[in-house]
Scaffold this active site. Structure first.
Site, short mmCIF file in Angstrom:
data_model
loop_
_atom_site.label_atom_id
_atom_site.label_comp_id
_atom_site.label_asym_id
_atom_site.label_seq_id
_atom_site.Cartn_x
_atom_site.Cartn_y
_atom_site.Cartn_z
N GLY A 11 5.42 -10.03 -1.67
CA GLY A 11 4.90 -8.69 -1.90
C GLY A 11 5.76 -7.88 -2.87
O GLY A 11 6.94 -8.16 -3.08
N ALA A 14 8.65 -6.31 -1.02
CA ALA A 14 9.53 -7.34 -0.49
C ALA A 14 10.41 -7.94 -1.58
O ALA A 14 11.60 -8.24 -1.35
CB ALA A 14 8.72 -8.44 0.19
N ALA A 83 5.87 -7.49 5.38
CA ALA A 83 4.55 -8.05 5.11
C ALA A 83 3.43 -7.11 5.54
O ALA A 83 3.52 -6.44 6.57
CB ALA A 83 4.39 -9.39 5.83
N TYR A 159 -6.71 0.24 6.57
CA TYR A 159 -5.26 0.19 6.33
C TYR A 159 -4.54 1.17 7.25
O TYR A 159 -3.51 0.83 7.85
CB TYR A 159 -4.97 0.51 4.87
N LYS A 163 -1.87 0.03 10.09
CA LYS A 163 -0.49 0.49 10.03
C LYS A 163 -0.11 1.34 11.24
O LYS A 163 1.00 1.21 11.79
CB LYS A 163 -0.27 1.29 8.73
N SER A 201 -1.13 -0.29 -5.69
CA SER A 201 -0.67 1.02 -6.14
C SER A 201 -0.47 1.07 -7.66
O SER A 201 -0.78 2.07 -8.30
CB SER A 201 0.64 1.40 -5.44
#
Length: 343
Positions: A11, A14, A83, A159, A163, A201
């Site tokens: 990611g 990450a 992740a 999402y 989350k 993004s």
């Protein structure tokens, strides 16, 4: 040398977290679902922590499968759970996003606890802070004390659901099993990419820069530079006072048209998007799902997220939003993510 496990190693965030850890002298074990994105991870290490390749190990593990996680946790001193499943268009089945978020978090924490690992730093989001709290118009300021109320949301958003439920589950599990948890909450994450496999993004910037985003909604968002987000993960790991805390990693609120203005000044030859869609059209389109459904909860209001607590943890000022925007644009051009100008 302490070894840190980083989940979702391919990611955007990450990769920068791995770079921060390697530069700070940690060994890193990163998890990946398959081999397809592995070259991008090594490219990131070459760019962000040259010479540290020997201190990175990659192993296969899937958030929705127990296989591989017990081995991945062996010899690990701390876990950075980065992740996440992120999609550009709202899925018809929210479980596509919610299951990896919630079940994946529960799986990672369970295997960490079973291996005797206490320390966990988790990437969360402003999505778990500023939604469903009755704010449908005007300006409101949010802090880490706020927690999204899924029952109060104007429209469902996979999402945000994933989350929020994942973070709730993480805090509950940490309390029950004595884990030392810290959560980091960025907004729209921009900044430099290390390869062409970036994040949704960055598409906010590249779509505006080359005009492939035909029009902008009258909304804005808190911008976070990926370099600040990664550095805050490291700061949380190394500062004991962060245990049990949530940290917003957010810069100033900016509207889409303000981002476009920054791009227009820096790239006057590019066809930067200028058209703005009225709110009523956004509300109408949201009824049909798609990408608009993901922003409908922000129409008509202005959300400011107070990142001062996170900035104090970081120990330095955040990078400017202009730097985050322009470095994202430069990356988009460099890696061919921006439609080329006609000769």
């Amino acid at each position: 040398m302490d070894r840190v496990l980083v989940t979702g190693a391919s990611g955007f965030v990450a990769k920068h977290v791995i770079g921060e850890l390697l530069r700070a002298g940690y060994a890193v074990r990163g998890t990946v679902r398959g081999q397809g994105k592995v070259p991008g991870i090594w490219a990131a290490v070459a760019a962000l922590a040259p010479g540290e390749e020997a201190n990175l190990e990659l192993v296969a593990a899937d958030l929705l499968d127990d296989h591989g996680w017990a081995d991945a946790m062996q010899g690990i001193s701390a876990v950075m759970h980065v992740a996440a499943a992120i999609v550009a268009v709202e899925p018809k089945d929210p479980a596509e996003v919610v299951r990896p978020a919630v079940e994946g978090t529960e799986r990672v924490l369970a295997f960490a606890a079973a291996a005797g690992i206490k320390r966990v730093v988790m990437t969360s989001s402003i999505a778990t802070v500023g939604y469903g709290l009755g704010h449908e118009r005007g300006v409101r300021r949010y802090t880490e004390a706020d927690f999204t109320n899924l029952d109060g949301m104007r429209q469902s958003w996979a999402y945000c659901i994933g989350k929020t439920r994942a973070e709730r589950a993480a805090w509950t599990f940490a309390e029950q099993h004595g884990l030392e948890l810290t959560t980091i909450h960025p907004g729209a994450i921009l900044g430099p990419a290390t390869d062409a496999d970036t994040s949704i993004s960055l598409g906010l910037v590249t779509g505006l820069l080359d005009g492939t985003t035909p029009a902008m909604a009258r909304i804005g968002f808190a911008i976070s530079d990926v370099r600040d987000v990664a550095a805050m993960h490291l700061a949380a790991l190394e500062k004991p006072e962060s245990v049990g805390q949530r940290y917003l990693c957010t810069g100033p609120f900016m509207r889409f048209e303000q981002v476009a203005d920054v791009l227009r000044r820096a790239y006057p030859d590019y066809p930067v998007t200028s058209k703005i869609v009225p709110d009523w059209i956004i509300r109408l389109l949201a009824a049909f799902g798609g990408s608009v459904r993901q922003v409908i909860n922000d129409v008509g209001n202005e959300k400011h997220f107070d990142g001062s607590k996170g900035e104090a943890l970081l120990g330095r000022p955040y990078r400017s939003v202009e730097d985050a925007i322009l470095s994202a644009a430069e990356s988009g051009i460099r890696f061919g993510l921006v439609k080329a100008l006609h000769a």
